[in-house]
Structures are given as C-alpha cells and as structure tokens.
Design a protein around this motif. Structure first.
Motif, PDB file in Angstrom:
ATOM      1  N   ALA A  13       4.130 -12.538  13.349  1.00  0.00           N
ATOM      2  CA  ALA A  13       5.166 -11.591  13.763  1.00  0.00           C
ATOM      3  C   ALA A  13       4.780 -10.907  15.064  1.00  0.00           C
ATOM      4  N   ARG A  14       3.550 -10.475  15.168  1.00  0.00           N
ATOM      5  CA  ARG A  14       3.104  -9.809  16.390  1.00  0.00           C
ATOM      6  C   ARG A  14       3.182 -10.746  17.586  1.00  0.00           C
ATOM      7  N   ALA A  15       2.781 -11.992  17.391  1.00  0.00           N
ATOM      8  CA  ALA A  15       2.815 -12.960  18.488  1.00  0.00           C
ATOM      9  C   ALA A  15       4.243 -13.218  18.961  1.00  0.00           C
ATOM     10  N   ALA A  16       5.194 -13.145  18.022  1.00  0.00           N
ATOM     11  CA  ALA A  16       6.595 -13.377  18.361  1.00  0.00           C
ATOM     12  C   ALA A  16       7.302 -12.122  18.852  1.00  0.00           C
ATOM     13  N   GLY A  17       6.603 -10.991  18.812  1.00  0.00           N
ATOM     14  CA  GLY A  17       7.220  -9.735  19.221  1.00  0.00           C
ATOM     15  C   GLY A  17       8.174  -9.165  18.196  1.00  0.00           C
ATOM     16  N   ALA A  18       8.074  -9.622  16.945  1.00  0.00           N
ATOM     17  CA  ALA A  18       8.931  -9.115  15.874  1.00  0.00           C
ATOM     18  C   ALA A  18       8.330  -7.843  15.282  1.00  0.00           C
ATOM     19  N   PRO A  19       9.160  -6.882  14.879  1.00  0.00           N
ATOM     20  CA  PRO A  19       8.631  -5.667  14.260  1.00  0.00           C
ATOM     21  C   PRO A  19       7.895  -5.967  12.955  1.00  0.00           C
ATOM     22  N   VAL A  20       6.814  -5.250  12.738  1.00  0.00           N
ATOM     23  CA  VAL A  20       6.094  -5.293  11.458  1.00  0.00           C
ATOM     24  C   VAL A  20       6.223  -3.917  10.828  1.00  0.00           C
ATOM     25  N   ILE A  21       6.746  -3.876   9.616  1.00  0.00           N
ATOM     26  CA  ILE A  21       6.906  -2.609   8.902  1.00  0.00           C
ATOM     27  C   ILE A  21       6.073  -2.671   7.631  1.00  0.00           C
ATOM     28  N   TRP A  22       5.208  -1.686   7.493  1.00  0.00           N
ATOM     29  CA  TRP A  22       4.304  -1.607   6.347  1.00  0.00           C
ATOM     30  C   TRP A  22       4.882  -0.643   5.321  1.00  0.00           C
ATOM     31  N   VAL A  23       4.796  -1.015   4.050  1.00  0.00           N
ATOM     32  CA  VAL A  23       5.253  -0.153   2.960  1.00  0.00           C
ATOM     33  C   VAL A  23       4.050   0.204   2.103  1.00  0.00           C
ATOM     34  N   GLN A  24       3.910   1.487   1.797  1.00  0.00           N
ATOM     35  CA  GLN A  24       2.742   1.974   1.065  1.00  0.00           C
ATOM     36  C   GLN A  24       3.224   2.812  -0.124  1.00  0.00           C
ATOM     37  N   HIS A  25       2.800   2.410  -1.318  1.00  0.00           N
ATOM     38  CA  HIS A  25       3.274   3.025  -2.552  1.00  0.00           C
ATOM     39  C   HIS A  25       2.318   4.120  -3.028  1.00  0.00           C
ATOM     40  N   ALA A  26       2.882   5.145  -3.641  1.00  0.00           N
ATOM     41  CA  ALA A  26       2.078   6.193  -4.285  1.00  0.00           C
ATOM     42  C   ALA A  26       2.757   6.606  -5.583  1.00  0.00           C
ATOM     43  N   ASP A  27       1.967   6.759  -6.650  1.00  0.00           N
ATOM     44  CA  ASP A  27       2.454   7.280  -7.921  1.00  0.00           C
ATOM     45  C   ASP A  27       1.245   7.748  -8.733  1.00  0.00           C
ATOM     46  N   ASN A  28       1.446   7.986 -10.015  1.00  0.00           N
ATOM     47  CA  ASN A  28       0.347   8.497 -10.833  1.00  0.00           C
ATOM     48  C   ASN A  28      -0.806   7.504 -10.975  1.00  0.00           C
ATOM     49  N   GLU A  29      -0.516   6.221 -10.831  1.00  0.00           N
ATOM     50  CA  GLU A  29      -1.549   5.199 -10.935  1.00  0.00           C
ATOM     51  C   GLU A  29      -2.183   4.888  -9.579  1.00  0.00           C
ATOM     52  N   LEU A  30      -1.517   5.305  -8.526  1.00  0.00           N
ATOM     53  CA  LEU A  30      -1.967   4.995  -7.166  1.00  0.00           C
ATOM     54  C   LEU A  30      -1.835   6.277  -6.346  1.00  0.00           C
ATOM     55  N   LYS A  31      -2.799   7.153  -6.516  1.00  0.00           N
ATOM     56  CA  LYS A  31      -2.727   8.492  -5.952  1.00  0.00           C
ATOM     57  C   LYS A  31      -2.719   8.464  -4.422  1.00  0.00           C
ATOM     58  N   TYR A  32      -1.772   9.208  -3.858  1.00  0.00           N
ATOM     59  CA  TYR A  32      -1.668   9.307  -2.402  1.00  0.00           C
ATOM     60  C   TYR A  32      -3.003   9.776  -1.811  1.00  0.00           C
ATOM     61  N   GLY A  33      -3.501   9.056  -0.801  1.00  0.00           N
ATOM     62  CA  GLY A  33      -4.730   9.434  -0.130  1.00  0.00           C
ATOM     63  C   GLY A  33      -6.001   8.923  -0.780  1.00  0.00           C
ATOM     64  N   SER A  34      -5.902   8.330  -1.980  1.00  0.00           N
ATOM     65  CA  SER A  34      -7.096   7.832  -2.667  1.00  0.00           C
ATOM     66  C   SER A  34      -7.565   6.526  -2.035  1.00  0.00           C
ATOM     67  N   ASP A  35      -8.768   6.104  -2.409  1.00  0.00           N
ATOM     68  CA  ASP A  35      -9.273   4.838  -1.900  1.00  0.00           C
ATOM     69  C   ASP A  35      -8.366   3.677  -2.308  1.00  0.00           C
ATOM     70  N   ARG A  36      -7.889   3.697  -3.536  1.00  0.00           N
ATOM     71  CA  ARG A  36      -7.016   2.626  -4.035  1.00  0.00           C
ATOM     72  C   ARG A  36      -5.671   2.606  -3.323  1.00  0.00           C
ATOM     73  N   TRP A  37      -5.241   3.745  -2.817  1.00  0.00           N
ATOM     74  CA  TRP A  37      -3.953   3.853  -2.124  1.00  0.00           C
ATOM     75  C   TRP A  37      -4.014   3.264  -0.709  1.00  0.00           C
ATOM     76  N   GLN A  38      -5.188   3.200  -0.121  1.00  0.00           N
ATOM     77  CA  GLN A  38      -5.329   2.741   1.265  1.00  0.00           C
ATOM     78  C   GLN A  38      -4.892   1.281   1.404  1.00  0.00           C
TER      79      GLN A  38
END
Length: 207
Positions: free
Chosen positions: A65-90
């Motif tokens: 995608a980067r080579a083609a100049g296409a946008p890359v959008i990252w999605v990052q989840h947070a909930d009780n099992e995946l605490k925001y800011g935790s190592d597992r959340w990264q």
C-alpha cells in the motif's frame, strides 16, 4: 478473541440455502483504495491461528500500500480484555504507523461503530477497502459487513486475517481454519446492491 464479543451466535454463515449469490461481473480495481489493518495488536495476534504467516502477510500488505501511495489506516481495539495503553494493547512488533497514516481507536467489533472511520475514508476519497487483520469472526466480520452496508467496494485478504478456535456447547471447538474459510467463502460470493466484494491473497492484492 480479544475483540469484545457478546454472543456466540452466527459463527459460521449458512451456505447453499439461497443466502449467497454468485457474482457475474469482475470486481473493480479502479476505485480509490485504502488498506484497513484491524487490531494488529500484541494481545490479538499472539494467539491466532498461523499467527506468524498472517503477521508476515500484513507486513507485506502495508509495504504494498505504501509503495502504491494508497492510504493505510490502522485500527486499534480497547476493552476490558485489552486495556488501553497496556502492553497487550500496543501494535505488534514491526507495525509502526507512518506520520501520515491514521489510527482509529475502537471499543466495538466494527471499526465503524462510534468512530470517525467513515469520515476519514470519505475525506481521502476512498471507495474501496482492502481489509485484513483480526479477529476473523469478530472484528473482521463486523467491519466487512459495515463497510459494504456503507457502499464501499471490499477486498478481503483471505490469507491475512485469522482468529482462535471457538468453543461451543457440547465440549467441541470450531477450528480457527474453518472460521477463516467460512468468511472467505461468504465474501467471495456475497451479493450486495451496488457493491462488489472479492477475496484475494496477499500476493494478488493490487492498490
């Protein structure tokens, strides 16, 4: 899986009962495309089926995608099992958004649910989403259906999404491979008004 789940229903789509209709037209590739990488996080990818292969394919897609100049959008989840800011959340090692790339934070299965993802895509002029990440039966499935409901052309990267086996009543598990195969089959054949869906391998994806 680490994407928060409410109900263990609808895990495998029912095929062969008139729900899916074969497409007769070839999918378009002239639409403005963006790569959507869903939940490529430490606490998600570590336990999915064939994690090493899927992670490598995600990295290849980002590079494409980067080579083609296409946008890359990252999605990052947070909930009780995946605490925001935790190592597992990264984001998992090797995944570093570029300064120009968006990061969308979500709390529900769909990357569109109570986020500004739709607005970001529209601001970029995107009409086709290339979708990859985890988990197949939760956040990938929900995001895929939400995308086509909003009129986006969809390419599901069949070898770049995964999940864990899912336990069901009776002491059995639905194998992760079966869940991945099911979703790939559905989006190869899905019939949606004014929208075309397709499934491609990492090697075959074009932006």
């Amino acid at each position: 899986m680490k994407c928060r789940r409410r109900l263990l229903v609808g895990l495998l789509a029912v095929l062969g009962h008139g729900i899916a209709v074969a497409q007769t037209a070839a999918p378009r590739h002239d639409a403005a495309s963006a790569l959507l990488v869903v939940d490529a996080q430490v606490g998600v990818l570590a336990s999915v089926w064939q994690a090493e292969r899927v992670t490598a394919n995600l990295q290849k897609l980002v590079a494409k995608a980067r080579a083609a100049g296409a946008p890359v959008i990252w999605v990052q989840h947070a909930d009780n099992e995946l605490k925001y800011g935790s190592d597992r959340w990264q984001l998992a090692p090797g995944f570093v958004p570029a300064a120009s790339e968006s990061v969308v934070h979500k709390q529900y299965n769909s990357a569109f649910a109570r986020t500004d993802l739709d607005a970001r895509l529209k601001s970029l002029g995107v009409s086709r989403i290339v979708l990859a990440g985890a988990a197949t039966n939760w956040c990938i499935r929900a995001t895929a259906y939400a995308a086509v409901d909003r009129g986006y052309q969809l390419t599901l990267v069949g070898d770049a999404h995964s999940t864990e086996p899912i336990p069901v009543p009776g002491g059995k598990d639905i194998p992760a491979e079966a869940i991945v195969t099911d979703l790939n089959t559905v989006f190869e054949w899905l019939s949606v008004p004014d929208v075309r869906t397709e499934v491609r391998t990492t090697a075959d994806v074009a932006f």
